[in-house]
Design an enzyme around this catalytic site. Structure first.
Site, PDB file in Angstrom:
ATOM      1  CE1 TYR A  38       0.551   0.846   4.506  1.00  0.00           C
ATOM      2  CE2 TYR A  38      -0.469  -1.331   4.653  1.00  0.00           C
ATOM      3  CZ  TYR A  38       0.233  -0.296   5.237  1.00  0.00           C
ATOM      4  OH  TYR A  38       0.624  -0.382   6.551  1.00  0.00           O
ATOM      5  CB  CYS A  39       1.171   4.326   0.531  1.00  0.00           C
ATOM      6  SG  CYS A  39       1.624   6.075   0.339  1.00  0.00           S
TER       7      CYS A  39
END
Length: 283
Positions: A148-149
């Site tokens: 994620y990110c």
């Protein structure tokens, strides 16, 4: 590397530790505090600042997350899992905050020449390498696809991400912000964010390419190094490392009265943005 080291070496480092008190507050407070300190450092009212912070379970959303086609359904899922949410001021996409994640912000003054964006990232990368140099020399900075990110300065060991870095520039101050999974399950956190996106997108075409999260590519330092790390232990490493980059002294501090006034300004601005960007959740 010499330029990176020169950025980290400061005559004074001002320390603001919110690794305990942050558990009692909304993460919006942390982003308002970092903006306040960015202004203080950039204007010369404060030396370089090293700030640590920890929050109870929240999802910190990026600006692009606000444009998810079914954001309300994704937020409802987060609520059901016991997570709050905010939209932060720095870049990137959704990341997890909880009691096992240590956030570190290093704030530098931007002098006449300016600070190249990669130099800021490299400084945090070097800092983390030094924090854990006695237990590993395998920390890498590269994008971990499926995390994620994701970003080019994801920090990983053996291909598994444990930290992400972003930057915030404001009024001649540069805040390099990092979240670092110290303990707990990186895979469970990633699965939470995967399901958030699944419910927020629902297979619809989007203008922005949201990450296809693979929970197995994320882990905590405790998992990766097979050593039980705590926030308190990492705080000790943080302080010892910071001492090596201080020419003169480290000193603990809180916001000054002038900074408290500016903090209220930045807090109000972030709260107004969150009210504007996020759908109202009734019930």
């Amino acid at each position: 590397m010499e330029e990176v080291t020169s950025l980290l070496i400061q005559h004074e480092w001002r320390i603001i530790d919110h690794s305990g008190i942050g558990l009692l507050s909304n993460p919006i407070d942390s982003f308002a505090t970092d903006d306040t300190l960015c202004e203080s450092v950039g204007s010369g009212l404060s030396p370089a600042v090293a700030r640590t912070w920890v929050h109870r379970p929240y999802i910190s959303l990026g600006i692009q997350d606000v444009r998810l086609p079914h954001l309300r359904d994704g937020l409802q899922f987060l609520r059901e899992q016991g997570y709050g949410w905010i939209v932060r001021t720095s870049g990137g996409l959704a990341v997890v905050l909880d009691e096992g994640i240590l956030n570190i912000t290093l704030i530098f003054p931007e002098r006449e020449k300016g600070i190249d964006i990669n130099r800021g990232y490299e400084a945090m990368y070097r800092f983390v390498q030094d924090m854990f140099q006695d237990v590993t020399d395998e920390i890498e900075a590269k994008e971990i696809h499926g995390s994620y990110c994701p970003g080019s300065y994801d920090l990983s060991i053996n291909g598994k991400k444990f930290a992400g870095i972003s930057q915030r520039r404001l009024k001649h101050g540069v805040a390099v912000q990092m979240y670092m999974a110290v303990s707990g399950s990186g895979g469970k956190r990633a699965e939470l964010v995967r399901q958030f996106y699944e419910r927020s997108v629902k297979g619809e075409p989007t203008k922005f390419d949201y990450p296809k999260i693979q929970p197995e590519v994320m882990a905590s330092l405790t998992e990766l190094l097979q050593t039980e790390f705590t926030i308190e232990q990492c705080m000790g490493r943080f302080l010892r490392t910071l001492q090596t980059f201080s020419k003169r002294t480290l000193y603990n501090s809180e916001l000054t009265p002038v900074e408290r006034d500016r903090y209220e300004h930045y807090l109000t601005r972030i709260l107004d943005r969150n009210d504007k960007w996020l759908p109202k959740m009734n019930g």
